[in-house]
Design an enzyme around this catalytic site. Structure first.
Site, PDB file in Angstrom:
ATOM      1  N   GLU A 199       9.254 -30.835   5.278  1.00 26.30           N
ATOM      2  CA  GLU A 199      10.102 -31.172   6.440  1.00 26.30           C
ATOM      3  C   GLU A 199      11.344 -31.940   5.987  1.00 26.30           C
ATOM      4  O   GLU A 199      12.432 -31.754   6.539  1.00 26.30           O
ATOM      5  CB  GLU A 199       9.314 -31.956   7.494  1.00 26.30           C
ATOM      6  CG  GLU A 199       8.099 -31.217   8.084  1.00 26.30           C
ATOM      7  CD  GLU A 199       8.390 -29.798   8.571  1.00 26.30           C
ATOM      8  OE1 GLU A 199       9.549 -29.518   8.927  1.00 26.30           O
ATOM      9  OE2 GLU A 199       7.466 -28.969   8.573  1.00 26.30           O
TER      10      GLU A 199
ATOM     11  N   HIS B   4      14.085 -29.661   5.039  1.00 20.01           N
ATOM     12  CA  HIS B   4      14.947 -29.227   6.147  1.00 20.01           C
ATOM     13  C   HIS B   4      16.012 -30.289   6.457  1.00 20.01           C
ATOM     14  O   HIS B   4      17.159 -29.952   6.753  1.00 20.01           O
ATOM     15  CB  HIS B   4      14.114 -28.948   7.401  1.00 20.01           C
ATOM     16  CG  HIS B   4      13.243 -27.735   7.285  1.00 20.01           C
ATOM     17  ND1 HIS B   4      13.709 -26.513   6.853  1.00 20.01           N
ATOM     18  CD2 HIS B   4      11.921 -27.553   7.539  1.00 20.01           C
ATOM     19  CE1 HIS B   4      12.711 -25.630   6.856  1.00 20.01           C
ATOM     20  NE2 HIS B   4      11.613 -26.244   7.266  1.00 20.01           N
TER      21      HIS B   4
ATOM     22  N   HIS C  19      20.044 -29.791   6.258  1.00 19.40           N
ATOM     23  CA  HIS C  19      20.935 -30.177   7.350  1.00 19.40           C
ATOM     24  C   HIS C  19      22.069 -31.063   6.834  1.00 19.40           C
ATOM     25  O   HIS C  19      23.232 -30.838   7.140  1.00 19.40           O
ATOM     26  CB  HIS C  19      20.116 -30.906   8.426  1.00 19.40           C
ATOM     27  CG  HIS C  19      20.826 -31.010   9.742  1.00 19.40           C
ATOM     28  ND1 HIS C  19      20.442 -31.911  10.705  1.00 19.40           N
ATOM     29  CD2 HIS C  19      21.900 -30.357  10.248  1.00 19.40           C
ATOM     30  CE1 HIS C  19      21.261 -31.778  11.748  1.00 19.40           C
ATOM     31  NE2 HIS C  19      22.141 -30.846  11.495  1.00 19.40           N
TER      32      HIS C  19
HETATM   33 ZN   LIG Z   1       9.768 -25.444   7.494  1.00 21.01          ZN
END
Ligand SMILES: [Zn+2]
Length: 232
Positions: free
Chosen positions: A101, A104, A108
């Site tokens: 996570e 991600h 970003h």
């Molecule tokens: Zn993912």
């Protein structure tokens, strides 16, 4: 009377079996490897915060939620959500998911192109997802010649969305593996191998979702082209 196409049934049950198999594998890998403690003693929440700090990301909040494996990164609210099992868990599966996570959040921060495309495509995909049942259930029986091209277009959108999701997910997992090795949160050898099995099983669910969307899209395209041929 409208007859049910055997090819449709094959695609419907085939893709359903594929997605059930992928989710069964990820649940199995998670159940097994969440029993493997990480010798670093870090929890999912701790490694997530550490990764964010190391990368100078100060505007992302890490929080816990109910619902096993409902972990995700929400780019709109800049929130990294971990299920309680992974938030508090000090096992290799929890660390792997938390680092994924974070992958991600890093995408970003770095304006990673496929993540930008995916974020841009969320709106249209949601709209299409709500149209499909109406067209598929109602219009398909009343006016198949209108419904089939609409369904082909809708499943085309879903297929493209699932396709864009693949690099986003594979890149987040690659980042997670690199980071966990660099920080030493997951020890090399057995711990890393166990963590990788969980993340690789999770990646397979996205491949299954793409294959399902592609098969359904091609089915309607084939139907559309076949229908046109019959009119000649
Ligand atoms: Zn993912």
């Amino acid at each position: 009377m409208y007859h049910i196409d055997p090819l449709y049934l094959l695609i419907f049950f085939g893709t359903m079996a594929l997605s059930l198999f992928a989710s069964w594998r990820v649940k199995g890998a998670y159940a097994r490897y969440s029993q493997v403690p990480a010798s670093s003693g870090m929890s999912g929440a701790e490694i997530a915060q550490r990764i964010l700090d190391l990368n100078g990301i100060r505007d992302v909040t890490v929080r816990s939620t109910h619902g096993l494996l409902s972990d995700h990164y929400d780019p709109t609210n800049k929130t990294l959500v971990l299920c309680e099992e992974n938030f508090y868990g000090t096992n290799v599966a929890a660390l792997g998911v938390a680092a994924h996570e974070c992958g991600h959040a890093l995408q970003h921060q770095q304006l990673y192109a496929p993540l930008q495309w995916r974020m841009a495509a969320v709106g249209i995909t949601t709209v299409v997802g709500s149209i499909i049942p109406f067209v598929g259930m109602g219009l398909l029986y009343l006016a198949p010649k209108i419904a089939i091209p609409i369904l082909a277009l809708c499943f085309g959108v879903v297929m493209v969305f699932q396709l864009i999701t693949l690099p986003v997910e594979f890149d987040a997992t690659a980042r997670a593996k690199r980071i966990l090795a660099q920080t030493g949160a997951v020890a090399p050898g057995a711990e890393t191998a166990a963590m990788s099995k969980v993340l690789d099983a999770a990646a397979l669910t996205y491949v299954a979702a793409f294959i399902s969307a592609l098969a359904t899209f091609l089915y309607y395209v084939m139907h559309m082209l076949g229908g046109q041929r019959n009119d000649d």
